[in-house]
Design a protein around this motif. Structure first.
Motif, PDB file in Angstrom:
ATOM      1  N   LEU A 213       0.854  -1.183   0.000  1.00 54.05           N
ATOM      2  CA  LEU A 213       0.000   0.000   0.000  1.00 54.05           C
ATOM      3  C   LEU A 213       0.887   1.228   0.000  1.00 54.05           C
ATOM      4  O   LEU A 213       2.026   1.175   0.479  1.00 54.05           O
ATOM      5  N   ARG A 214       0.354   2.310  -0.510  1.00 60.74           N
ATOM      6  CA  ARG A 214       1.043   3.590  -0.375  1.00 60.74           C
ATOM      7  C   ARG A 214       0.107   4.566   0.313  1.00 60.74           C
ATOM      8  O   ARG A 214      -0.974   4.876  -0.189  1.00 60.74           O
ATOM      9  N   LEU A 215       0.549   5.033   1.450  1.00 60.06           N
ATOM     10  CA  LEU A 215      -0.218   6.014   2.211  1.00 60.06           C
ATOM     11  C   LEU A 215       0.257   7.414   1.855  1.00 60.06           C
ATOM     12  O   LEU A 215       1.450   7.632   1.628  1.00 60.06           O
ATOM     13  N   SER A 216      -0.678   8.330   1.825  1.00 61.09           N
ATOM     14  CA  SER A 216      -0.358   9.728   1.556  1.00 61.09           C
ATOM     15  C   SER A 216      -0.732  10.594   2.745  1.00 61.09           C
ATOM     16  O   SER A 216      -1.707  10.313   3.440  1.00 61.09           O
ATOM     17  N   CYS A 217       0.024  11.633   2.928  1.00 59.53           N
ATOM     18  CA  CYS A 217      -0.236  12.609   3.986  1.00 59.53           C
ATOM     19  C   CYS A 217      -0.174  13.982   3.331  1.00 59.53           C
ATOM     20  O   CYS A 217       0.915  14.458   2.996  1.00 59.53           O
TER      21      CYS A 217
END
Length: 122
Positions: A18-22
């Protein structure tokens, strides 16, 4: 309004990614160290990774070494957390936080996002 918004969480099988973004609004992330933290059910919140304004990364959790990476795109005012080779024990709510300083420290985080759920399950 100053805020951080995480996204990208979800349900994934063990071994998945997964790639999480902030994403930040109301202030520029480029001037602050940004940390990712997580909290699993029944456990205390723990630090995962942090990236300084200069791009230096600090690993807070030995359990994610070699599997998770952090990066920043100042033009997009966003920091990312790439999660690879996910394990059941990575299940948690993941939070990003903006520090008051430019270098990574375990304390001094001023702004926090609302969190995004990552669930690793077969």
């Amino acid at each position: 309004q100053l805020q951080l918004v995480e996204s990208g969480g979800g349900l994934v099988q063990p071994g998945g990614s997964l790639r999480l973004s902030c994403a930040a609004s109301g202030f520029a992330l480029r001037y602050r160290a940004i940390g990712w933290f997580r909290q699993a059910p029944g456990k205390e919140r723990e630090g995962v990774l942090c990236i300084s304004t200069g791009g230096v990364t600090t690993n807070y959790a030995d359990s994610v070494k070699g599997r998770f990476t952090i990066s920043r795109d100042n033009a997009k005012n966003t920091v990312y957390l790439q999660l690879n080779s996910l394990k059941l024990e990575d299940t948690a709510v993941y939070y990003c936080a903006a520090g008051r300083q430019d270098m990574c420290l375990m304390t001094g985080y001023e702004y926090w996002g609302q969190g995004t759920q990552v669930t690793v399950s077969s």
